[in-house]
Scaffold this active site. Sequence first.
Site, PDB file in Angstrom:
ATOM      1  N   GLU A 115      18.309  42.911  61.870  1.00 18.88           N
ATOM      2  CA  GLU A 115      18.332  41.828  61.041  1.00 18.88           C
ATOM      3  C   GLU A 115      18.832  42.062  59.891  1.00 18.88           C
ATOM      4  OE1 GLU A 115      14.082  41.877  60.635  1.00 18.88           O
ATOM      5  OE2 GLU A 115      13.708  41.303  62.756  1.00 18.88           O
ATOM      6  N   LYS A 117      18.412  43.155  56.105  1.00 14.85           N
ATOM      7  CA  LYS A 117      17.604  43.864  55.060  1.00 14.85           C
ATOM      8  C   LYS A 117      17.420  42.973  53.938  1.00 14.85           C
ATOM      9  CE  LYS A 117      15.283  47.803  53.386  1.00 14.85           C
ATOM     10  NZ  LYS A 117      14.773  47.000  52.014  1.00 14.85           N
ATOM     11  N   ASP A 119      16.490  41.398  50.089  1.00 12.20           N
ATOM     12  CA  ASP A 119      16.339  42.059  48.983  1.00 12.20           C
ATOM     13  C   ASP A 119      15.609  41.362  48.091  1.00 12.20           C
ATOM     14  OD1 ASP A 119      16.497  43.973  47.106  1.00 12.20           O
ATOM     15  OD2 ASP A 119      18.469  43.587  46.401  1.00 12.20           O
ATOM     16  N   TYR A 224      11.061  34.014  53.942  1.00 12.47           N
ATOM     17  CA  TYR A 224      11.643  34.417  55.412  1.00 12.47           C
ATOM     18  C   TYR A 224      10.632  35.393  55.991  1.00 12.47           C
ATOM     19  CZ  TYR A 224      15.986  32.413  54.133  1.00 12.47           C
ATOM     20  OH  TYR A 224      17.166  31.534  53.593  1.00 12.47           O
ATOM     21  N   LYS A 314      21.219  51.227  54.935  1.00 10.43           N
ATOM     22  CA  LYS A 314      21.589  50.591  53.763  1.00 10.43           C
ATOM     23  C   LYS A 314      23.017  50.371  53.581  1.00 10.43           C
ATOM     24  CE  LYS A 314      18.871  50.199  50.585  1.00 10.43           C
ATOM     25  NZ  LYS A 314      17.320  50.702  49.965  1.00 10.43           N
ATOM     26  N   CYS A 408      31.804  44.721  10.721  1.00 11.92           N
ATOM     27  CA  CYS A 408      31.508  43.583  11.656  1.00 11.92           C
ATOM     28  C   CYS A 408      32.757  42.994  12.235  1.00 11.92           C
ATOM     29  CB  CYS A 408      30.583  42.710  11.313  1.00 11.92           C
ATOM     30  SG  CYS A 408      30.319  41.398  12.359  1.00 11.92           S
ATOM     31  N   CYS A 411      32.489  39.072  10.828  1.00  9.60           N
ATOM     32  CA  CYS A 411      32.297  38.756   9.618  1.00  9.60           C
ATOM     33  C   CYS A 411      32.657  39.853   8.578  1.00  9.60           C
ATOM     34  CB  CYS A 411      30.722  38.429   9.172  1.00  9.60           C
ATOM     35  SG  CYS A 411      29.755  39.881   9.037  1.00  9.60           S
ATOM     36  N   CYS A 426      25.247  44.666  12.350  1.00  8.96           N
ATOM     37  CA  CYS A 426      26.109  44.089  11.545  1.00  8.96           C
ATOM     38  C   CYS A 426      24.854  43.820  10.269  1.00  8.96           C
ATOM     39  CB  CYS A 426      26.808  42.858  11.971  1.00  8.96           C
ATOM     40  SG  CYS A 426      27.239  41.691  10.792  1.00  8.96           S
ATOM     41  N   CYS A 432      26.991  36.203   8.870  1.00 14.13           N
ATOM     42  CA  CYS A 432      27.741  36.421  10.098  1.00 14.13           C
ATOM     43  C   CYS A 432      27.770  35.545  11.013  1.00 14.13           C
ATOM     44  CB  CYS A 432      27.292  37.773  10.613  1.00 14.13           C
ATOM     45  SG  CYS A 432      28.180  37.950  12.145  1.00 14.13           S
TER      46      CYS A 432
HETATM   47  S1  IVH Z   1       9.919  45.105  58.558  1.00 11.91           S
HETATM   48  C1  IVH Z   1       6.637  48.011  59.664  1.00 11.91           C
HETATM   49  N1  IVH Z   1      12.221  43.626  58.176  1.00 11.91           N
HETATM   50  O1  IVH Z   1      11.914  46.247  53.227  1.00 11.91           O
HETATM   51  C2  IVH Z   1       7.923  47.162  59.090  1.00 11.91           C
HETATM   52  N2  IVH Z   1      11.198  44.704  56.500  1.00 11.91           N
HETATM   53  O2  IVH Z   1      12.119  49.092  52.601  1.00 11.91           O
HETATM   54  C3  IVH Z   1       7.868  46.061  58.151  1.00 11.91           C
HETATM   55  N3  IVH Z   1      12.207  44.217  54.435  1.00 11.91           N
HETATM   56  O3  IVH Z   1       8.714  46.676  52.541  1.00 11.91           O
HETATM   57  C4  IVH Z   1       8.927  45.801  57.155  1.00 11.91           C
HETATM   58  N4  IVH Z   1      14.104  43.341  55.205  1.00 11.91           N
HETATM   59  O4  IVH Z   1       9.707  44.376  51.958  1.00 11.91           O
HETATM   60  C5  IVH Z   1      11.174  44.520  57.575  1.00 11.91           C
HETATM   61  N5  IVH Z   1      14.146  42.450  58.025  1.00 11.91           N
HETATM   62  C6  IVH Z   1      13.430  43.239  57.358  1.00 11.91           C
HETATM   63  C7  IVH Z   1      13.070  43.389  56.309  1.00 11.91           C
HETATM   64  C8  IVH Z   1      12.099  44.147  55.609  1.00 11.91           C
HETATM   65  C9  IVH Z   1      13.532  43.512  53.855  1.00 11.91           C
HETATM   66  C10 IVH Z   1      11.668  45.039  53.020  1.00 11.91           C
HETATM   67  C11 IVH Z   1      10.239  45.012  53.179  1.00 11.91           C
HETATM   68  C12 IVH Z   1       9.680  46.481  53.117  1.00 11.91           C
HETATM   69  C13 IVH Z   1      11.108  47.246  52.774  1.00 11.91           C
HETATM   70  C14 IVH Z   1      11.007  48.483  53.226  1.00 11.91           C
END
Ligand code: IVH
Length: 670
Positions: A115, A117, A119, A224, A314, A408, A411, A426, A432
């Site tokens: 899935e 990740k 942010d 989400y 990451k 500056c 001015c 300045c 200015c």
């Molecule tokens: S699962 C026990 N799924 O990443 C597992 N976390 O670095 C619980 N996060 O605190 C997390 N996308 O806020 C999960 N698809 C995803 C995520 C996700 C972002 C965040 C979450 C977690 C942090 C950990």
Amino acid sequence: MSVERQRLEVLRERLRYHAHRYYSLDDPEVSDAAYDSLWVELKSLEDRYPEWVTPDSPTQRVGTQPLATFNSVIHRVAMLSLDNLFSEQDLVDFDRRVRERLQLPEGIEVGYVCEPKLDGLAISLRYERGCLVLAATRGDGQQGEDVTHNLRTLPTVPLRLQGTAPDFLEVRGEVLMPKSVFLALNEQAQERGEKVFANPRNAAAGSVRQLDPKIAAGRGLEFYAYAVAECSSALPASHTLTLQRLRGFGFKIAEPWGTGEGLAFCKQSYQDLAQNRSRLPFDIDGMVVKVDLLSAQQILGFVARAPRWAVAWKFPAEQVVTHLLGVDWQVGRTGALTPVARLEPVNVGGVVVSNATLHNMDEINRLDVQVGDAVVLYRAGDVIPKIDRVLLEQRTGIFKRIEMPSVCPVCGSEIIRPEGEAISRCSGGLYCPAQRLEALCHFVSRRAMDIDGLGEQWLKQLIDHDQVHQPADLYRLTKEQLLPLDRMGEKLADNLLLSIARSRETTLPRFLYALGIRTVGEATALNLAQHFRTMEALLQASREELLRVIDVGPVTADFLLAFIHQQHHREIMNDLLACGVHWPEVQVVAGWQGGSFVLTGTLSSMTRDAAREHLLKLGAKVSGSVSRKTQAVIAGSEAGSKLAEAERLGVPVWSEADFLRLLREQGVDL
Ligand code: IVH
């Protein structure tokens, strides 16, 4: 059940269904107008029968009162973090550890879910008998903050679960601000001269940590779901089924996600995701790999603060090489000079970047960057372009060192860098044009002189046309001067002149705030006005006297002294008074302490919300609980425990009449 009651239930059901199709599935079935008419019908039924209103009604998303403070929440199940992977080798090692613990024979692959990740900000939602009862931030993982008032305003957070709901359910997920919303929000903030957010995550976090739910409600946030922490009925046998179940309850699941087997599947998913990253509506910083089978997750368990069955792979921050063409020096409201790198335009993560801030001279020296250099650029937090380093090995020809300008660039005034400070400024002040524009934007802003409609675009033109040099010039503007401006019309010019004229009638705190003296915000302006009562008294104040004002420390005192002792600033103030700017005499509030007020009981002349707004506008603080520091408790009818607490602590108690007198004395229109 009466016919109307039945109709009410039908309307709620339909509205929930259509909202889910619209916000969570991006697949509406009916027009906005059709949706609105259902909503209006429900609202009018509820207005007629207020006893039928329930917290899970679609009309009840916004409407709770702002909180005074956040309550803390102990998580029933800790909110964990994830271990990070940075390379394919890390993934291979992860897969090997999983296989060993599960004792999988050679040739049998692990089933994984991949899935995005997300942010954003981790959030836990608690449902009891299908209704949302609590939303909390992650905090330290054990204890977070109650943000239910804000999360319930998000259309992607179901107030009531769809279908057959378990007695108890705790859902985990992420709150995000979509990239498009973030960009629009920052653009607006910039136009208004307000602070911009560094990235969508900060913007989302800042919105969720607001006491007033109206702010979060207007920020386009989305929730989400990605996990279930606790459920009163049996959990599905796999993560795949959990996500499907969550979708069935009405949650939005971040796409793209998929289920497959072994390393090959994870690597392919990672490549696909990395490629699509810039096209996704939200920011992601990697991919999460989760072991699919619940039984396998249970065998694997947890280490310290992270599960053994999931990891975050990451993305490397995207870096590109470009060239430094030159450096521009920008001048801000306080005269601060910021070097901005002009770059050969280059695409970083789907956005063309042609400049990046270099912050200050120290940063330039740290990077050792010169004009002509090849530089490595990335987007910090995926948004703000930053120079990471210089490719020194490519420095061959004649390169130019970057020097701080001696005057500056806008001015020509002298540049001053106070000892021990990283920032050069300045010294031109309002002479200015760059500082003038920023200062004028502040002067006309809503909480200062409140000149409605006179935004940056007009002020900039007026400065460019040499029509406005200092604030008082605004009060001398004529229609003939306005009409030649780009996009100006008769009607607009009339309206602007009217707004300008109206702003002449102001209050001393507003006037002081409008002058834009460094570190003098609204609250300080109010305290100064309460202390000195007149401009003349303030202009004669000694340092000692200034330090006696509530909230004024040595830094603010010095800025105030520097301001009032500059002849040029005195002329500006006198000129404004000569142009007819005036205010009613300041009425001293007995025992003004700049402290906070507590509202309790029912006021007959306004809602408590309105009373709170008035106080905040005056620069006063409003608190939910009484302490010895409370300036006064404003008690309406049927005031209860807070009134008793005030009496016990010896805090002054004001009647509604006292409160209205304060407002009138402070020039509030009632
Ligand atoms: S699962 C026990 N799924 O990443 C597992 N976390 O670095 C619980 N996060 O605190 C997390 N996308 O806020 C999960 N698809 C995803 C995520 C996700 C972002 C965040 C979450 C977690 C942090 C950990």
